[in-house]
Motif scaffolding. Structure first.
Motif, mmCIF file in Angstrom:
data_model
loop_
_atom_site.group_PDB
_atom_site.id
_atom_site.type_symbol
_atom_site.label_atom_id
_atom_site.label_comp_id
_atom_site.label_asym_id
_atom_site.label_seq_id
_atom_site.Cartn_x
_atom_site.Cartn_y
_atom_site.Cartn_z
ATOM 1 N N TRP A 174 9.633 -35.258 -3.911
ATOM 2 C CA TRP A 174 10.268 -35.849 -5.253
ATOM 3 C C TRP A 174 11.403 -35.212 -5.465
ATOM 4 O O TRP A 174 12.345 -35.751 -5.823
ATOM 5 C CB TRP A 174 9.067 -36.194 -6.269
ATOM 6 C CG TRP A 174 9.788 -36.482 -7.505
ATOM 7 C CD1 TRP A 174 10.056 -35.855 -8.626
ATOM 8 C CD2 TRP A 174 10.373 -37.766 -7.749
ATOM 9 N NE1 TRP A 174 10.694 -36.504 -9.760
ATOM 10 C CE2 TRP A 174 10.935 -37.715 -9.287
ATOM 11 C CE3 TRP A 174 10.557 -38.928 -7.066
ATOM 12 C CZ2 TRP A 174 11.400 -38.792 -9.844
ATOM 13 C CZ3 TRP A 174 11.234 -39.961 -7.824
ATOM 14 C CH2 TRP A 174 11.590 -39.716 -8.951
ATOM 15 N N GLY A 175 11.446 -33.764 -5.652
ATOM 16 C CA GLY A 175 12.384 -32.878 -6.013
ATOM 17 C C GLY A 175 13.686 -33.196 -5.068
ATOM 18 O O GLY A 175 14.541 -32.710 -5.546
ATOM 19 N N LYS A 176 13.530 -33.383 -3.982
ATOM 20 C CA LYS A 176 14.469 -33.815 -2.840
ATOM 21 C C LYS A 176 15.270 -34.964 -3.111
ATOM 22 O O LYS A 176 16.459 -35.265 -2.477
ATOM 23 C CB LYS A 176 14.044 -33.527 -1.563
ATOM 24 C CG LYS A 176 13.553 -32.228 -1.085
ATOM 25 C CD LYS A 176 13.144 -32.125 0.343
ATOM 26 C CE LYS A 176 12.606 -30.725 0.720
ATOM 27 N NZ LYS A 176 11.517 -30.753 1.835
ATOM 28 N N THR A 177 14.503 -35.932 -3.688
ATOM 29 C CA THR A 177 15.246 -37.331 -3.872
ATOM 30 C C THR A 177 16.418 -37.061 -4.964
ATOM 31 O O THR A 177 16.588 -36.327 -5.788
ATOM 32 C CB THR A 177 14.294 -38.249 -4.371
ATOM 33 O OG1 THR A 177 13.928 -37.941 -5.898
ATOM 34 C CG2 THR A 177 13.178 -38.337 -3.737
ATOM 35 N N ALA A 178 17.545 -38.233 -4.805
ATOM 36 C CA ALA A 178 18.448 -38.193 -5.452
ATOM 37 C C ALA A 178 18.178 -38.782 -6.847
ATOM 38 O O ALA A 178 18.871 -38.207 -7.979
ATOM 39 C CB ALA A 178 19.573 -39.131 -4.793
ATOM 40 N N TRP A 179 17.001 -39.450 -7.055
ATOM 41 C CA TRP A 179 16.706 -39.928 -8.185
ATOM 42 C C TRP A 179 16.175 -38.848 -9.035
ATOM 43 O O TRP A 179 16.591 -38.749 -10.130
ATOM 44 C CB TRP A 179 15.579 -41.112 -8.018
ATOM 45 C CG TRP A 179 14.776 -41.841 -9.244
ATOM 46 C CD1 TRP A 179 15.482 -41.562 -10.621
ATOM 47 C CD2 TRP A 179 13.913 -42.603 -9.153
ATOM 48 N NE1 TRP A 179 14.431 -42.566 -11.274
ATOM 49 C CE2 TRP A 179 13.822 -43.239 -10.437
ATOM 50 C CE3 TRP A 179 13.331 -43.007 -8.222
ATOM 51 C CZ2 TRP A 179 12.478 -44.070 -10.681
ATOM 52 C CZ3 TRP A 179 12.138 -44.222 -8.402
ATOM 53 C CH2 TRP A 179 11.956 -44.629 -9.852
ATOM 54 N N ALA A 180 15.423 -37.908 -8.431
ATOM 55 C CA ALA A 180 14.800 -36.885 -9.284
ATOM 56 C C ALA A 180 15.927 -35.733 -9.670
ATOM 57 O O ALA A 180 16.059 -35.368 -10.682
ATOM 58 C CB ALA A 180 13.849 -35.969 -8.482
ATOM 59 N N GLN A 181 16.898 -35.706 -8.834
ATOM 60 C CA GLN A 181 17.987 -34.424 -9.137
ATOM 61 C C GLN A 181 18.754 -35.289 -10.131
ATOM 62 O O GLN A 181 19.439 -34.678 -11.308
ATOM 63 C CB GLN A 181 18.840 -34.466 -7.768
ATOM 64 C CG GLN A 181 18.047 -33.533 -6.777
ATOM 65 C CD GLN A 181 18.788 -33.655 -5.607
ATOM 66 O OE1 GLN A 181 19.709 -34.345 -5.117
ATOM 67 N NE2 GLN A 181 18.253 -33.052 -4.336
ATOM 68 N N LYS A 182 19.135 -36.679 -10.223
ATOM 69 C CA LYS A 182 19.995 -37.289 -11.358
ATOM 70 C C LYS A 182 19.232 -37.157 -12.729
ATOM 71 O O LYS A 182 19.820 -36.720 -13.623
ATOM 72 C CB LYS A 182 20.204 -38.745 -11.179
ATOM 73 C CG LYS A 182 20.901 -39.522 -12.112
ATOM 74 C CD LYS A 182 21.272 -40.843 -11.646
ATOM 75 C CE LYS A 182 20.284 -41.654 -10.974
ATOM 76 N NZ LYS A 182 21.164 -43.143 -10.983
ATOM 77 N N LEU A 183 17.857 -37.255 -12.707
ATOM 78 C CA LEU A 183 17.123 -36.926 -13.937
ATOM 79 C C LEU A 183 17.284 -35.492 -14.394
ATOM 80 O O LEU A 183 17.340 -35.323 -15.590
ATOM 81 C CB LEU A 183 15.718 -37.455 -13.783
ATOM 82 C CG LEU A 183 15.115 -38.964 -13.593
ATOM 83 C CD1 LEU A 183 13.708 -38.972 -13.200
ATOM 84 C CD2 LEU A 183 15.720 -39.604 -14.851
ATOM 85 N N ALA A 184 17.100 -34.611 -13.450
ATOM 86 C CA ALA A 184 17.090 -33.332 -13.786
ATOM 87 C C ALA A 184 18.657 -32.811 -14.337
ATOM 88 O O ALA A 184 18.716 -32.092 -15.432
ATOM 89 C CB ALA A 184 16.903 -32.392 -12.657
ATOM 90 N N GLN A 185 19.597 -33.485 -13.919
ATOM 91 C CA GLN A 185 20.955 -33.212 -14.204
ATOM 92 C C GLN A 185 21.156 -33.802 -15.678
ATOM 93 O O GLN A 185 21.852 -33.383 -16.478
ATOM 94 C CB GLN A 185 22.099 -33.757 -13.136
ATOM 95 C CG GLN A 185 23.637 -33.811 -13.639
ATOM 96 C CD GLN A 185 23.782 -32.012 -13.620
ATOM 97 O OE1 GLN A 185 22.964 -31.484 -12.874
ATOM 98 N NE2 GLN A 185 24.787 -31.713 -14.409
ATOM 99 N N ARG A 186 20.603 -35.001 -15.777
ATOM 100 C CA ARG A 186 20.619 -35.810 -17.134
ATOM 101 C C ARG A 186 19.788 -34.754 -18.343
ATOM 102 O O ARG A 186 20.486 -34.534 -19.411
ATOM 103 C CB ARG A 186 19.752 -36.973 -17.074
ATOM 104 C CG ARG A 186 20.690 -38.131 -17.233
ATOM 105 C CD ARG A 186 19.855 -39.420 -17.575
ATOM 106 N NE ARG A 186 20.473 -40.378 -16.465
ATOM 107 C CZ ARG A 186 19.913 -41.379 -16.103
ATOM 108 N NH1 ARG A 186 18.650 -41.840 -16.557
ATOM 109 N NH2 ARG A 186 20.186 -42.316 -15.199
ATOM 110 N N SER A 187 18.704 -34.293 -17.996
ATOM 111 C CA SER A 187 18.095 -33.426 -18.902
ATOM 112 C C SER A 187 18.830 -32.203 -19.068
ATOM 113 O O SER A 187 18.701 -31.609 -20.183
ATOM 114 C CB SER A 187 16.786 -33.017 -18.535
ATOM 115 O OG SER A 187 16.749 -32.201 -17.362
#
Length: 125
Positions: free
Chosen positions: A89-102
């Motif tokens: 999950w951490g490698k997906t672009a979706w998870a990275q985008k959520l992390a960047q948003r937070s």
């Protein structure tokens, strides 16, 4: 003709909870209750076993293959860790985008000011 949907509701599907106290946590569909709800469990992510409406979750592209229907919490936890879902999950672009948003949401005023200055510097070079 192949199906038009890429993500099916199925036992073993990893979901991202988007509403409620467990928002932004991963869980596994353990059983399908009816056409509006599924039983989810997230022993490694802190989500308790509970029925959850489909409108409160988003299907991800990750699936735990071979997970039996109504599997117990220990079996779900073993399968979750064996499939190494958190790192996938951490490698997906979706998870990275959520992390960047937070990260951006938690910036201070001075941090935002510094970013603005750096952007202007790069833009003017």
């Amino acid at each position: 003709m192949p199906g038009s949907f890429k993500r099916q509701v199925e036992v073993g599907r990893i979901v991202l909870i988007n509403n409620g106290p467990d928002a932004n946590k991963l869980a596994v569909i353990v059983d399908i209750i009816d056409h509006k709800r599924a039983l989810v469990d997230g022993p490694s992510t802190g989500v308790s076993r509970q029925p959850l409406s489909y409108k409160n979750m988003v299907l991800t592209g990750l699936v735990i293959k071979g997970l039996p229907r109504n599997a117990g919490q220990t079996a779900v936890k073993k399968a979750f860790e064996k499939a190494d879902i958190l790192s996938a999950w951490g490698k997906t672009a979706w998870a990275q985008k959520l992390a960047q948003r937070s990260v951006r949401a938690n910036l201070s005023d001075f941090d935002r000011f510094k970013i603005t200055k750096l952007k202007n510097k790069v833009r003017n070079e």
